[in-house]
Design a protein around this motif. Structure first.
Motif, PDB file in Angstrom:
ATOM      1  N   MET A  30       0.834  -1.172   0.000  1.00  0.00           N
ATOM      2  CA  MET A  30       0.000   0.000   0.000  1.00  0.00           C
ATOM      3  C   MET A  30       0.884   1.242   0.000  1.00  0.00           C
ATOM      4  N   ILE A  31       0.601   2.164  -0.868  1.00  0.00           N
ATOM      5  CA  ILE A  31       1.363   3.403  -0.980  1.00  0.00           C
ATOM      6  C   ILE A  31       0.539   4.537  -0.383  1.00  0.00           C
ATOM      7  N   TYR A  32       1.183   5.300   0.466  1.00  0.00           N
ATOM      8  CA  TYR A  32       0.509   6.433   1.092  1.00  0.00           C
ATOM      9  C   TYR A  32       0.982   7.721   0.438  1.00  0.00           C
ATOM     10  N   ALA A  33       0.054   8.578   0.128  1.00  0.00           N
ATOM     11  CA  ALA A  33       0.396   9.881  -0.437  1.00  0.00           C
ATOM     12  C   ALA A  33       0.587  10.873   0.704  1.00  0.00           C
ATOM     13  N   PRO A  34       1.516  11.771   0.564  1.00  0.00           N
ATOM     14  CA  PRO A  34       1.704  12.781   1.617  1.00  0.00           C
ATOM     15  C   PRO A  34       0.453  13.655   1.741  1.00  0.00           C
ATOM     16  N   ILE A  35       0.184  14.029   2.969  1.00  0.00           N
ATOM     17  CA  ILE A  35      -0.966  14.893   3.226  1.00  0.00           C
ATOM     18  C   ILE A  35      -0.506  16.342   3.165  1.00  0.00           C
TER      19      ILE A  35
END
Length: 89
Positions: free
Chosen positions: A1-6
């Motif tokens: 799972m890849i998380y995008a920066p907030i």
């Protein structure tokens, strides 16, 4: 799972800061209104910024007199702690 920066913009930060400032002011206001509640030795120490042992030492030396007891546990009123600090030399 890849998380995008907030990404948080300044408006969002200002909204959070404003909400927190209001809550802190409300809580400080409760204290400033003179809520004279009871503190046990731990809470009394935190209120005065000293260790709990110092509260016990002051009580043993009769420099700080408890305002009441919960069983054998001494309790101190906020006003008594304030008076002690104002009178301490």
């Amino acid at each position: 799972m890849i998380y995008a920066p907030i990404r948080i913009d300044d408006e969002f930060v200002d909204l959070i800061a404003s909400a927190l400032a209001t809550r802190v002011a409300d809580r400080l206001g409760e204290v400033e209104r003179g809520e004279d509640r009871y503190f046990d030795a731990d809470a009394a120490g935190r209120y005065l910024g000293i260790p709990r042992k110092r509260i016990h030492d002051l009580t043993s030396a009769d420099a700080l007199v408890p305002d009441g007891y919960d069983g054998r546990k001494p309790l101190y009123r906020r006003s008594s702690l304030d008076a002690y600090v104002k009178g301490a030399k």
